[in-house]
Scaffold this motif. Structure first.
Motif, PDB file in Angstrom:
ATOM      1  N   PRO A   1       0.732  -1.263  -0.098  1.00 56.73           N
ATOM      2  CA  PRO A   1      -0.238   0.007  -0.088  1.00 56.73           C
ATOM      3  C   PRO A   1       0.844   1.350   0.079  1.00 56.73           C
ATOM      4  CG  PRO A   1      -0.778  -1.630   1.610  1.00 56.73           C
ATOM      5  CD  PRO A   1       0.527  -2.287   1.101  1.00 56.73           C
ATOM      6  N   VAL A   2       2.163   1.185   0.761  1.00 54.48           N
ATOM      7  CA  VAL A   2       2.839   2.432   0.788  1.00 54.48           C
ATOM      8  C   VAL A   2       3.336   2.767  -0.734  1.00 54.48           C
ATOM      9  CG1 VAL A   2       5.069   3.388   1.467  1.00 54.48           C
ATOM     10  CG2 VAL A   2       3.551   2.056   3.267  1.00 54.48           C
ATOM     11  N   CYS A   3       3.743   1.662  -1.307  1.00 53.55           N
ATOM     12  CA  CYS A   3       4.186   1.916  -2.713  1.00 53.55           C
ATOM     13  C   CYS A   3       3.168   2.513  -3.683  1.00 53.55           C
ATOM     14  CB  CYS A   3       4.883   0.778  -3.244  1.00 53.55           C
ATOM     15  SG  CYS A   3       6.291   0.021  -2.681  1.00 53.55           S
ATOM     16  N   LEU A   4       1.931   1.933  -3.651  1.00 55.56           N
ATOM     17  CA  LEU A   4       0.799   2.441  -4.388  1.00 55.56           C
ATOM     18  C   LEU A   4       0.547   3.809  -4.048  1.00 55.56           C
ATOM     19  CD1 LEU A   4      -1.519  -0.659  -4.409  1.00 55.56           C
ATOM     20  CD2 LEU A   4       0.295  -0.003  -5.918  1.00 55.56           C
ATOM     21  N   LEU A   5       0.781   4.306  -2.704  1.00 63.02           N
ATOM     22  CA  LEU A   5       0.295   5.694  -2.350  1.00 63.02           C
ATOM     23  C   LEU A   5       1.611   6.429  -3.118  1.00 63.02           C
ATOM     24  CD1 LEU A   5      -1.603   7.073  -0.645  1.00 63.02           C
ATOM     25  CD2 LEU A   5       0.135   7.212   1.233  1.00 63.02           C
ATOM     26  N   LEU A   6       2.702   5.969  -2.884  1.00 63.06           N
ATOM     27  CA  LEU A   6       3.705   6.809  -3.609  1.00 63.06           C
ATOM     28  C   LEU A   6       3.485   6.989  -5.065  1.00 63.06           C
ATOM     29  CD1 LEU A   6       6.651   7.738  -3.210  1.00 63.06           C
ATOM     30  CD2 LEU A   6       7.536   5.666  -4.148  1.00 63.06           C
ATOM     31  N   GLY A   7       2.764   5.983  -5.819  1.00 63.26           N
ATOM     32  CA  GLY A   7       2.607   5.923  -7.275  1.00 63.26           C
ATOM     33  C   GLY A   7       1.531   7.262  -7.366  1.00 63.26           C
ATOM     34  N   VAL A   8       0.475   7.431  -6.311  1.00 58.96           N
ATOM     35  CA  VAL A   8      -0.659   8.261  -6.519  1.00 58.96           C
ATOM     36  C   VAL A   8       0.243   9.536  -6.422  1.00 58.96           C
ATOM     37  CG1 VAL A   8      -2.464   9.164  -5.005  1.00 58.96           C
ATOM     38  CG2 VAL A   8      -2.399   6.743  -5.677  1.00 58.96           C
ATOM     39  N   VAL A   9       1.052   9.614  -5.400  1.00 60.47           N
ATOM     40  CA  VAL A   9       1.615  10.976  -5.271  1.00 60.47           C
ATOM     41  C   VAL A   9       2.684  11.580  -6.805  1.00 60.47           C
ATOM     42  CG1 VAL A   9       3.563  12.146  -4.236  1.00 60.47           C
ATOM     43  CG2 VAL A   9       1.896  10.770  -2.759  1.00 60.47           C
ATOM     44  N   CYS A  10       3.228  10.443  -6.969  1.00 64.37           N
ATOM     45  CA  CYS A  10       3.736  10.797  -8.360  1.00 64.37           C
ATOM     46  C   CYS A  10       3.011  11.192  -9.312  1.00 64.37           C
ATOM     47  CB  CYS A  10       4.780   9.526  -8.856  1.00 64.37           C
ATOM     48  SG  CYS A  10       6.127   8.899  -8.083  1.00 64.37           S
ATOM     49  N   GLY A  11       1.761  10.651  -9.623  1.00 65.40           N
ATOM     50  CA  GLY A  11       0.973  11.060 -10.630  1.00 65.40           C
ATOM     51  C   GLY A  11       0.345  12.345 -10.463  1.00 65.40           C
ATOM     52  N   LEU A  12      -0.010  12.617  -9.174  1.00 61.02           N
ATOM     53  CA  LEU A  12      -0.427  13.831  -8.617  1.00 61.02           C
ATOM     54  C   LEU A  12       0.429  14.938  -9.079  1.00 61.02           C
ATOM     55  CD1 LEU A  12      -3.079  14.316  -7.312  1.00 61.02           C
ATOM     56  CD2 LEU A  12      -2.087  14.471  -5.068  1.00 61.02           C
ATOM     57  N   VAL A  13       1.527  14.676  -8.662  1.00 58.48           N
ATOM     58  CA  VAL A  13       2.799  15.725  -9.015  1.00 58.48           C
ATOM     59  C   VAL A  13       2.629  16.061 -10.676  1.00 58.48           C
ATOM     60  CG1 VAL A  13       5.132  16.472  -9.372  1.00 58.48           C
ATOM     61  CG2 VAL A  13       4.063  15.496  -7.204  1.00 58.48           C
ATOM     62  N   ASN A  14       2.582  15.087 -11.544  1.00 56.13           N
ATOM     63  CA  ASN A  14       2.504  15.225 -12.695  1.00 56.13           C
ATOM     64  C   ASN A  14       1.257  16.290 -13.052  1.00 56.13           C
ATOM     65  OD1 ASN A  14       4.829  13.766 -13.526  1.00 56.13           O
ATOM     66  ND2 ASN A  14       3.741  12.071 -13.888  1.00 56.13           N
ATOM     67  N   GLY A  15       0.282  15.569 -12.555  1.00 53.12           N
ATOM     68  CA  GLY A  15      -1.121  16.298 -13.054  1.00 53.12           C
ATOM     69  C   GLY A  15      -1.119  17.533 -12.528  1.00 53.12           C
ATOM     70  N   LEU A  16      -0.796  17.995 -11.219  1.00 54.63           N
ATOM     71  CA  LEU A  16      -0.885  19.324 -10.761  1.00 54.63           C
ATOM     72  C   LEU A  16       0.173  20.258 -11.892  1.00 54.63           C
ATOM     73  CD1 LEU A  16      -0.662  18.950  -6.916  1.00 54.63           C
ATOM     74  CD2 LEU A  16      -2.480  19.801  -8.385  1.00 54.63           C
ATOM     75  N   LEU A  17       1.395  19.779 -12.037  1.00 60.45           N
ATOM     76  CA  LEU A  17       2.175  20.640 -12.861  1.00 60.45           C
ATOM     77  C   LEU A  17       1.666  20.905 -14.170  1.00 60.45           C
ATOM     78  CD1 LEU A  17       5.646  18.954 -12.188  1.00 60.45           C
ATOM     79  CD2 LEU A  17       4.806  21.427 -11.351  1.00 60.45           C
ATOM     80  N   VAL A  18       0.801  19.938 -14.713  1.00 60.52           N
ATOM     81  CA  VAL A  18       0.134  20.045 -16.056  1.00 60.52           C
ATOM     82  C   VAL A  18      -1.002  20.905 -15.891  1.00 60.52           C
ATOM     83  CG1 VAL A  18      -1.252  19.018 -17.986  1.00 60.52           C
ATOM     84  CG2 VAL A  18       0.876  17.914 -17.025  1.00 60.52           C
ATOM     85  N   THR A  19      -1.708  20.821 -15.041  1.00 62.09           N
ATOM     86  CA  THR A  19      -3.390  21.407 -14.884  1.00 62.09           C
ATOM     87  C   THR A  19      -3.107  22.951 -14.278  1.00 62.09           C
ATOM     88  OG1 THR A  19      -3.733  20.352 -12.854  1.00 62.09           O
ATOM     89  CG2 THR A  19      -4.604  19.330 -14.755  1.00 62.09           C
ATOM     90  N   ARG A  20      -2.228  22.795 -13.129  1.00 63.03           N
ATOM     91  CA  ARG A  20      -2.223  24.126 -12.388  1.00 63.03           C
ATOM     92  C   ARG A  20      -1.393  25.350 -13.045  1.00 63.03           C
ATOM     93  NH1 ARG A  20      -6.872  23.679  -9.895  1.00 63.03           N
ATOM     94  NH2 ARG A  20      -6.776  21.552 -10.039  1.00 63.03           N
ATOM     95  N   LEU A  21      -0.166  24.654 -13.598  1.00 63.63           N
ATOM     96  CA  LEU A  21       0.948  25.726 -14.075  1.00 63.63           C
ATOM     97  C   LEU A  21       0.601  25.417 -15.717  1.00 63.63           C
ATOM     98  CD1 LEU A  21       3.961  24.820 -12.110  1.00 63.63           C
ATOM     99  CD2 LEU A  21       2.424  26.312 -11.702  1.00 63.63           C
TER     100      LEU A  21
END
Ligand SMILES: Nc1ncnc2c1ncn2[C@@H]1O[C@H](COP(=O)(O)OP(=O)(O)OP(=O)(O)O)[C@@H](O)[C@H]1O
Ligand SMILES: [Mg+2]
Lengths: 505, 338
Positions: B95-115
């Motif tokens: 679960p920790v690894c999966l959560l990490l993946g969520v964070v990685c994806g979220l970072v990509n997503g935020l950089l694309v959508t917010r910036l």
């Protein structure tokens, strides 16, 4: 045949018995047309009658399936738009075709910029030539600004400048005035008259009949791809022309019903978006049609965008049926019962590659749902139903909207939003590019919606439409509301005075 | 492009047919291809591509792309190894690894959508960054001693059949993805976003939110793939799955998902995945070197971008010479720069 003279000069450009089909759709059937030097010739017909197709045939975009194109009386074959251009035929298409990342000057002189030594592009000369063109058109547009973000009207101006820059012998204009207001149209007509007097042949398409009568000498009418008549406009009435186009008499163009306004449905308070519009306040009541008039660039569209949530506002508030809207959130505006028919149907109104069915379905993604899945049956019947009500002319509901004629695309945009059953409907140029018959139909529809209790805010550059349909006219000038004129006092003079800033609020 | 025309030559059907042909050819001509064990290897080795292809398809349909998926997978494998070395229970680690993946994806997503940055640029950046972090986390270690029942699940097959255990959960995920893309309002909105983002926004579709969800899902699936990879090959290293993004994107495009967004089917994408997987399997069987396999993948990538276009253009040319009629559409972003 109503040929003006069989002995006179040969027509500069002519079509002889031209046919053109797209699959099962016969867009042109044995159509003939003659354009003479020094005349402005109108091409009239309902949406989908084949006007744009005819033009594209003259411009070398489409090759006729049968028949000929004649240049100075000689048959020619254009292998592409470039051939036609080289023959001195300039075309302004119905849909602007600018490259968004290039500057205005680059768009105008694309591929044929003035050169300096060693083939380098002479930016200074390009800039100056563009400035001169703009002066000739009487507009102030910075030649160096990119085409991206230009309003539809300004894009149209650039297209016209591009056509003028060719010094064309034949100028073909497909609905060039659809996005323009009165004064801009007058300016364009000035240019057209000059060209005509210099000996150019002009082919002009417009769904605004008064414009046809103002500038054209002869008219060719098309119906379902066939030519009905080519004749002088002298002695014809608007009703005669309409009868040629639609094959029957036209019902009332502005069938405005009297409605007693109800509760306030849309309330806009002190809305401000810095540098765009300032301190805009107004109400629209149930049953009311409120017109929003002003020159192009006055900020009408921008107010509509902000109200719907496409752009954020900096100050103020918006309420729909007493519900405060969230700043910058179209989905909550929709949920509150707001609908916006945007001004640019190609970019904002439609997903061009998607089918008619799916485009109309796009606004129903939240409602035509069963167990979390798109209810395809409901989606299809909703789309078919609204396409029928608006008399959209199409082959199959699963065809891409890009295959429809311009006016029919506009009807799909209307269908898509009316299908949401809005409480407040904002329409930005609702009848742009729509033929008279359908225009009357759209007006009847808007009037009926109002009678059913919908609050309608109508932005239009077509002043007679505003005067004919609105219970009240709001006028904007340079980002501010400058006047509110009740129906009884609204005339061309009072509205234009406020729109040009000549009257106090 | 009118739907009626694209329907005439549906690229996804072409790829499906191609897959069948390649399978038949391989069965009859390649020694050692047709036995159940090899087929289970084929499927097992293709699963990482297939797993990431699911969200990648949705992402490309919406007009975006994520190049950082292989690095996310590598990072999640490295973290898995490092935590295992620390003695943490595998039931907590995953679960920790999966959560990490969520964070990685979220970072990509935020950089694309917010910036408002292009996803190609953002994810090239995070491709390097996530891999770098993976190396910092695990160094050059290889962790191999994961619990046997996990390794057996990730590498084993059902009895003597050709079906790996892990194939079953994949089928469930595939079914979910197919429904999500082709039958839900969410999926419908992705096609609209990809084909006309502005019009989608004007129709009340929450473009940024949808994209953020997609990037996050992609990160999650990438980390799941990283966990699977480490167990399947019984080796957690920082450089696990390097270059996998190339295969995923090649397969997805090969399956007829238009790089410009707005077009394609998940069925086509998965056919593309298994076509690529089969080719890689056959190449190994006939001893084509790993380097040459990468070349083949690259060529496939080019072919897959060109193929559907050529197919469509010939269809258009046949349906009348209207290609010339469509001038540059001002609404759609990248304009040709002469
Ligand atoms: N590229 C195309 N593919 C398929 N059908 C087409 C294509 N272009 C035009 N048509 C069809 O041909 C017919 C004539 O279209 P055209 O655009 O010439 O009409 P129009 O008179 O210009 O209408 P409008 O006033 O709405 O602009 C319509 O039925 C239209 O759907
Ligand atoms: Mg037209």
């Amino acid at each position: 045949m109503t040929h003006p003279s069989d002995t006179g000069p040969a027509p500069v450009l002519a079509l002889r018995d031209v046919s053109k089909s797209f699959g099962a759709v016969r867009a042109l059937r044995d159509v003939s047309l003659e354009l003479f030097a020094g005349e402005v010739h109108a091409l009239a017909g309902e949406n989908g009658a084949g006007k744009s197709t005819l033009i594209k045939t003259l411009a070398g975009v489409h090759r006729p399936d049968a028949g000929q194109v004649l240049l100075d009386g000689e048959p020619v074959v254009f292998h592409g738009p470039k051939d036609a251009r080289d023959a001195g035929i300039a075309v302004i298409y119905q849909e602007p075709t600018l490259f968004p990342d290039l500057s205005i000057a680059e768009n105008i002189y694309m591929g044929r910029q003035p050169r300096r030594a060693l083939g380098r592009i002479d930016h200074k000369a390009t800039h100056e030539a563009t400035t001169a063109l703009m002066r000739r058109l009487g507009v102030e547009l910075d030649p160096d600004r990119p085409a991206r973000g230009l309003s539809i009207a300004d894009q149209q101006i650039v297209e016209i400048a591009k056509a003028l820059s060719f010094d064309a012998r034949v100028l073909i204009m497909d609905e060039p005035t659809a996005a323009l207001t009165g004064s801009e149209v007058a300016r364009l007509f000035g240019v057209v008259r000059t060209l005509r007097d210099q000996g150019a042949a002009v082919l002009f398409i417009s769904h605004r009949l008064e414009e046809i009568f103002e500038i054209c000498r002869r008219v060719t009418t098309l119906r379902d791809g066939a030519r009905i008549a080519s004749e002088p406009l002298d002695g014809m009435t608007e009703d005669d022309l309409v009868r040629r186009m639609v094959g029957r008499d036209l019902e009332e163009l502005y069938p405005k019903q009297d409605v007693r306004p109800g509760e306030v449905a849309l309330s806009v308070r002190r809305l401000t978006r810095e540098g765009v519009f300032t301190d805009v306040s107004f109400d629209v009541r149930r049953g009311e049609i409120v017109g929003l008039a002003g020159l192009v660039g006055a900020g009408r569209t921008e107010v509509a965008r902000a109200v719907f949530g496409i752009d954020r506002w900096d100050a103020g508030e918006v309420e729909v049926e007493g519900r405060r809207l969230t700043n910058g959130a179209p989905s909550t505006a929709m949920a509150a019962g707001l609908a916006l028919v945007p001004e640019d149907r190609r970019a904002q109104g439609l997903v061009m590659d998607m089918s008619i069915e799916r485009n109309i379905g796009l606004t129903g993604l939240r409602t035509t749902v069963k167990a979390g899945l798109v209810d395809r049956g409901a989606e299809r019947s909703r789309s078919l139903d609204w396409a029928l009500r608006l008399q959209v002319k199409y082959a199959r509901i699963a065809d891409a909207v890009s295959t429809l004629s311009g006016g029919n695309q506009q009807k799909v945009v209307l269908a898509k939003w009316l299908a949401t059953g809005p409480k407040v409907l904002i329409v930005d140029e609702p009848t742009r590019g729509i033929d008279v018959g359908t225009k009357a139909e759209v007006h009847r529809l808007l009037s009926q919606l109002a009678a059913d209790g919908v609050a309608v805010l109508m932005i239009s550059s077509d002043l007679p439409e505003i005067l004919g349909m609105a219970d009240r006219v709001l006028v904007m000038h340079e980002g501010r509301l400058t006047a509110e004129i009740p129906r009884t006092d609204a005339t061309e003079e009072t509205v234009m005075a406020a729109a040009t800033g000549r009257a106090a609020a | 492009m009118p739907e009626s025309l694209t329907r005439a030559v549906r690229w996804d059907t072409v790829v499906g047919a191609l897959l069948v042909v390649v399978l038949l050819l391989s069965f009859t001509t390649v020694d050692g291809f047709g036995n159940a064990l090899n087929l289970s290897f084929l499927i097992g080795n293709t699963l990482p591509i297939a797993l990431i292809a699911l969200p990648m398809t949705l992402l490309v349909v919406s007009g975006e792309i994520d190049l950082s998926v292989a690095s996310t997978a590598g990072l999640s494998g490295a973290v898995m190894g490092a935590l295992w070395n620390q003695g943490m229970a595998i039931e907590t680690i995953i679960p920790v690894c999966l959560l990490l993946g969520v964070v990685c994806g979220l970072v990509n997503g935020l950089l694309v959508t917010r910036l408002g940055l292009p996803s190609l640029a953002v994810t090239i950046g995070t491709l390097a960054a996530y891999r770098g972090i993976a190396q910092i986390v695990l160094g050059s270690d290889a962790v191999t001693d994961f619990p046997a029942q996990y390794l057996d699940f990730a590498a084993g097959r059902i009895g003597d059949t050709f079906v790996p255990y892990a194939f079953l959960p994949f089928l469930v995920l595939l079914a979910i993805a197919v429904v999500a893309l082709h039958a839900t309002p969410f999926g419908r909105s992705l096609f609209a976003i990809g084909a006309g983002e502005e019009a989608a926004r004007f129709a009340g579709i929450r473009v940024k939110r949808q994209k953020l969800i997609l990037f996050t899902m992609t990160g999650l699936m990438a980390s799941l793939t990283g966990v699977f990879w480490a167990l399947h090959y019984a080796s957690a290293r920082y450089d696990n799955a390097t270059g996998l993004e190339l295969s995923v994107i090649a397969a997805v495009l090969l399956g007829g998902i238009d790089f410009d967004g707005g077009k394609g089917t998940l069925g086509g994408a998965i056919a593309g995945v298994f076509l690529l997987g089969t080719l890689q399997n056959v190449m190994s069987l006939v001893n084509v070197s790993a380097q040459s396999q990468i070349v083949v993948t690259g060529v496939l990538l080019v072919v897959s971008v060109l193929g559907p276009r050529v197919a469509r253009q010939t269809a258009v040319a046949r349906a009348g010479r209207r290609a010339a009629a469509s001038p540059p559409v001002p609404s759609k972003a990248p304009a040709p720069t002469p």
